[in-house]
Scaffold this motif. Structure first.
Motif, short mmCIF file in Angstrom:
data_model
loop_
_atom_site.label_atom_id
_atom_site.label_comp_id
_atom_site.label_asym_id
_atom_site.label_seq_id
_atom_site.Cartn_x
_atom_site.Cartn_y
_atom_site.Cartn_z
N MET A 18 1.09 -1.33 0.16
CA MET A 18 -0.18 -0.34 -0.14
C MET A 18 1.48 1.27 0.33
O MET A 18 1.83 1.85 0.83
CB MET A 18 -1.17 0.38 1.86
N ARG A 19 0.83 2.28 -1.24
CA ARG A 19 1.41 3.14 -1.06
C ARG A 19 0.66 4.21 0.28
O ARG A 19 -0.98 4.43 -0.41
CB ARG A 19 1.07 3.85 -2.17
N ILE A 20 1.21 5.09 0.87
CA ILE A 20 0.96 5.71 1.32
C ILE A 20 0.36 7.10 0.89
O ILE A 20 1.86 7.90 -0.09
CB ILE A 20 2.16 6.64 3.00
N ARG A 21 -0.73 7.83 1.29
CA ARG A 21 -0.91 8.73 0.35
C ARG A 21 -1.02 10.17 1.52
O ARG A 21 -0.93 10.51 2.34
CB ARG A 21 -2.75 9.16 -0.04
N LYS A 22 -0.06 12.03 -0.17
CA LYS A 22 -0.54 13.39 0.97
C LYS A 22 -1.10 13.21 1.62
O LYS A 22 -2.67 13.14 0.48
CB LYS A 22 0.61 13.89 0.01
N HIS A 23 -1.58 13.70 2.63
CA HIS A 23 -3.27 14.23 3.18
C HIS A 23 -3.46 16.15 2.15
O HIS A 23 -2.36 16.40 2.40
CB HIS A 23 -3.27 14.70 4.25
N GLN A 24 -5.39 15.88 1.87
CA GLN A 24 -5.27 16.59 1.10
C GLN A 24 -5.71 17.23 1.29
O GLN A 24 -6.41 18.70 1.45
CB GLN A 24 -5.86 15.82 -0.12
N GLU A 25 -6.70 17.18 2.45
CA GLU A 25 -8.27 17.81 2.88
C GLU A 25 -7.43 18.48 4.78
O GLU A 25 -6.02 17.61 4.93
CB GLU A 25 -9.05 16.94 3.65
N PRO A 26 -7.74 19.15 5.10
CA PRO A 26 -7.52 20.22 6.48
C PRO A 26 -7.37 19.32 8.03
O PRO A 26 -8.58 18.12 7.75
CB PRO A 26 -8.18 21.73 6.73
N ARG A 27 -6.57 19.84 8.35
CA ARG A 27 -6.62 18.88 9.95
C ARG A 27 -6.21 18.83 10.50
O ARG A 27 -5.24 20.27 11.22
CB ARG A 27 -5.27 17.89 10.20
N GLY A 28 -6.98 19.11 11.96
CA GLY A 28 -7.07 20.40 13.03
C GLY A 28 -5.65 19.71 13.81
O GLY A 28 -5.12 18.22 14.04
N TRP A 29 -5.41 20.23 15.18
CA TRP A 29 -4.92 19.95 16.46
C TRP A 29 -4.54 18.63 16.72
O TRP A 29 -3.90 17.41 16.59
CB TRP A 29 -4.95 20.57 17.08
N ALA A 30 -6.10 18.29 17.06
CA ALA A 30 -6.23 16.61 17.56
C ALA A 30 -6.19 15.32 16.91
O ALA A 30 -5.20 14.81 17.12
CB ALA A 30 -7.90 16.71 17.54
N VAL A 31 -6.33 15.64 15.26
CA VAL A 31 -5.13 15.30 14.52
C VAL A 31 -4.25 14.43 14.52
O VAL A 31 -3.65 14.54 14.07
CB VAL A 31 -6.23 15.26 12.99
N HIS A 32 -3.51 15.94 14.18
CA HIS A 32 -2.12 15.95 14.35
C HIS A 32 -1.54 15.36 15.47
O HIS A 32 -0.83 14.65 15.67
CB HIS A 32 -1.69 17.42 14.02
#
Length: 182
Positions: free
Chosen positions: A1-15
Motif C-alpha cells: 500500500m502506498r501512503i498518500r499525502k493528506h489533501q484535506e485540512p487536519r486540526g490540532w487533535a488529528v495531528h
C-alpha cells in the motif's frame, strides 16, 4: 500500500492523535491492508467496518490516515461525556451518536453534512463490538447517509470490510467497494 499525502485540512487533535498513535501502532502491530486502494483519495465516502475488538477504531484510523484521509467516526455519545476525551474527539471532528433516543438523527445529519463536504465517515453498523463469530449480520445501512446527500456527493462510494486477525494475531482490514454511484 502506498501512503498518500493528506489533501484535506487536519486540526490540532488529528495531528496530536497521529503523532502519538501512529508510532505506537507501527511498533506494536503488524499490518496487512488488503484492497486499501479502494478507499477514495478525495471526495465524500463512508467506510463500514465490523467492530470485533476495542482496537478496531485505532487500526482503521491508522489505515485511513495513511491513505491521506481524516477519519470521521460515528461514535457512541458516552465517549464524549468525559470532558477531556469529549473535547478531544470534538476537536478531531468525531460525530457523537445518542443511541436509542430521538437525538440519534442528529448524528445522521452530521454524517450527511460530512459526506457532502468530502469527508471520510467511518461507521460500525453493529453499533458496538459484535459477538457473532461470523461477523454478521451488519445492521442498518451504512450507505444511507451517502444516498441522502445531494447529487454531487452521491458520486461518493462506501467501502466495507471486516478486520480479521490471523492465527499470528496480524490485524487486517480487507475492504471492498460496494454501492458505488456515478
Amino acid at each position: 500500500m502506498r501512503i498518500r499525502k493528506h489533501q484535506e485540512p487536519r486540526g490540532w487533535a488529528v495531528h496530536v492523535a497521529a503523532g502519538i498513535l501512529r508510532p505506537a501502532l507501527v511498533a506494536a502491530t503488524r499490518r496487512q491492508w488488503l484492497d486499501a486502494e479502494k478507499i477514495p483519495a478525495e471526495g465524500g465516502c463512508v467506510i463500514a467496518l465490523n467492530h470485533v475488538s476495542h482496537v478496531d477504531p485505532l487500526m482503521s484510523a491508522h489505515l485511513v490516515h495513511n491513505l491521506g484521509r481524516v477519519p470521521l467516526y460515528l461514535a457512541k455519545s458516552g465517549l464524549f461525556r468525559n470532558r477531556a476525551l469529549g473535547g478531544f474527539l470534538t476537536a478531531a471532528g468525531q460525530i457523537p451518536v445518542e443511541r436509542l433516543s430521538a437525538d440519534a438523527v442528529g448524528a445522521y445529519d452530521a454524517a450527511v453534512r460530512a459526506i457532502e463536504t468530502g469527508g471520510c465517515v467511518v461507521v460500525y453498523p453493529e453499533g458496538t463490538i459484535t459477538r457473532d463469530p461470523d461477523l454478521w449480520p451488519m445492521r442498518g445501512s451504512p450507505a444511507l447517509p451517502a444516498s441522502r446527500s445531494p447529487r454531487d456527493a452521491r458520486s461518493s462510494r462506501w467501502v466495507s470490510g471486516a478486520p480479521r486477525t490471523s492465527s499470528r494475531r496480524t490485524p487486517r482490514v480487507p475492504t471492498s467497494s460496494r454501492g458505488a454511484r456515478s
